[in-house]
Design a protein around this motif. Structure first.
Motif, PDB file in Angstrom:
ATOM      1  N   UNK A  76      76.518  15.872 -13.537  1.00 35.16           N
ATOM      2  CA  UNK A  76      76.420  14.523 -13.013  1.00 35.16           C
ATOM      3  C   UNK A  76      75.043  13.961 -13.305  1.00 35.16           C
ATOM      4  N   UNK A  77      74.879  12.656 -13.083  1.00 33.41           N
ATOM      5  CA  UNK A  77      73.561  12.036 -13.175  1.00 33.41           C
ATOM      6  C   UNK A  77      73.116  11.780 -11.742  1.00 33.41           C
ATOM      7  N   UNK A  78      72.225  12.613 -11.248  1.00 34.67           N
ATOM      8  CA  UNK A  78      71.809  12.531  -9.848  1.00 34.67           C
ATOM      9  C   UNK A  78      70.500  11.761  -9.762  1.00 34.67           C
ATOM     10  N   UNK A  79      70.571  10.583  -9.149  1.00 34.52           N
ATOM     11  CA  UNK A  79      69.405   9.698  -9.055  1.00 34.52           C
ATOM     12  C   UNK A  79      69.130   9.338  -7.599  1.00 34.52           C
ATOM     13  N   UNK A  80      69.121  10.349  -6.725  1.00 37.17           N
ATOM     14  CA  UNK A  80      68.859  10.083  -5.306  1.00 37.17           C
ATOM     15  C   UNK A  80      67.951  11.129  -4.684  1.00 37.17           C
ATOM     16  N   UNK A  81      66.926  11.550  -5.399  1.00 38.19           N
ATOM     17  CA  UNK A  81      65.973  12.494  -4.817  1.00 38.19           C
ATOM     18  C   UNK A  81      65.081  11.834  -3.782  1.00 38.19           C
TER      19      UNK A  81
END
Length: 393
Positions: free
Chosen positions: A21-26
């Motif tokens: 996935x493209x995880x962009x919520x760090x």
């Protein structure tokens, strides 16, 4: 010389979910690396075998060493460190210990977080103090001259946010803290969005008190928080809500209050999660904080540039050297709808709302923005995939 970037293959090897996935919520709650997960799960299993007390006693030495590990992170001494169950708990505990009375002044900034603002306003009302807003400049960054013009000896606390929740601006906290010190004010720094993506130390920030969380850029478990408080500042604080971790009951009507930062801890704590937090701290130190910062900045700059090139997209970040948080809006499409549409493509972002940062969002006439926060485990190609997905909305 610029720091070397972290190879994405190395980062993704410990983070399998980051590949699919493209995880962009760090900036919300990041993907923990495998060693952190293994540590937490292993201790929970041990508690199931021998009970929580015995499992805790088996790890006492490592838990004690954690104060030195965290002190290395902040550039301070172990007795200036304490652990809590969240950044909010850390921040509230320190705020509540600041002596305030009628006529005292508290200064805050336009990028103040909603939870902090609520606590400041509530405490000021009870104490007869006032909360006053220091404006930002045209670039959205704290106006240092306005701060200097506002300071006087009645200012007891300056509340600073290192990186706000709704955009990439990095506040000039060192210069602000230096100005506050000239009038003897205490400086409380909310670093929950900077710890783990930027180096955060007492020397580098000038703060008297620093708070943070494990679940964001540190990639630790939820339910973990930490604080650092300078020894000199601790002598000025008056902690009120303490239990048998923060003090010893020495007689029927006598207590001996701790003189170190652990006065802010509670006896009951999530041991498995704290052990996981310590693994996350060591993981970050081993990778190198400068390398992490450089890699996060590179990914965010790539995402920001890609979004800015799209005709219906407006990047909402402020400042000339933004952090790893990228905020934007899409013309004719609500941020919640953007979030949902991207989720269908296995791209995770979140939404920042006016209730989380009312001063700044009101000034800019915004109700919501999409927030994307790529960590070092996000590949260049995944950033391009996210930009392409936004372009197709």
């Amino acid at each position: 010389m610029d720091a070397e970037l972290i190879p994405v293959e190395l980062a993704q090897a410990d983070t399998p979910a980051a590949v699919s996935q493209v995880f962009l919520d760090s900036a919300g709650s990041s993907l923990p690396p495998r060693p952190v997960v293994d540590e937490v799960v292993a201790h929970l299993r041990r508690e199931a075998e021998v009970g929580g007390y015995r499992a805790y006693e088996e790890r006492l030495e490592e838990l004690e060493e954690g104060y030195g590990l965290t002190a290395e992170f902040f550039g301070c001494d172990p007795d200036e460190i304490a652990f809590t169950d969240s950044a909010s708990r850390s921040w509230l505990a320190l705020l509540d210990a600041v002596p305030l009375g009628p006529g005292d002044r508290i200064l805050t900034t336009e990028v103040e977080y909603g939870g902090n603002a609520i606590a400041l306003l509530n405490l000021a009302q009870q104490a007869g103090a006032t909360v006053e807003l220091v404006p930002s400049g045209a670039d959205g960054v704290l106006d240092l001259q306005a701060l200097r013009d506002t300071l006087d000896e009645r200012v007891k606390l300056v509340s600073l946010v290192h990186v706000p929740t709704n955009g990439g601006v990095v506040s000039p906290v060192a210069a602000a803290a230096a100005a506050a010190k000239e009038v003897g004010a205490l400086v409380l720094l909310d670093a929950c969005q900077s710890i783990g993506q930027l180096p955060v130390t007492f020397a580098g920030t000038g703060a008297d008190m620093i708070t943070g969380t494990g679940r964001k850029w540190l990639r630790g478990p939820r339910g973990t928080g930490l604080l650092a408080v300078r020894r000199a500042a601790l002598a000025q604080l008056k902690p009120r809500l303490i239990d048998l971790q923060g003090a010893t009951w020495t007689g029927p009507d006598k207590i001996d209050i701790r003189a170190d930062a652990r006065v802010f801890e509670l006896w009951e704590n999530p041991v498995a999660e704290r052990l996981g937090l310590l693994v996350a701290l060591r993981y970050a130190l081993d990778l190198g904080l400068d390398r992490i910062a450089a890699t996060v900045t590179a990914r965010a700059d790539q995402l920001r540039a890609g979004l800015a090139a799209l005709p219906r997209v407006t990047v909402r970040d402020l400042g000339s050297a933004p952090s790893g948080i990228v905020s934007f809006t899409v013309d004719g499409m609500a941020p919640e709808a953007v979030k949902a549409a991207l989720a269908e493509r296995d791209i995770t972002v979140t939404v920042s709302r006016v209730t989380s940062t009312r001063y700044d969002m009101t000034r800019r006439g915004l109700e919501q923005v999409v927030r994307a926060s790529p960590h070092y485990f996000v590949a260049d190609g995944q950033v391009d995939r996210a930009v392409d997905a936004v372009a197709r909305l």
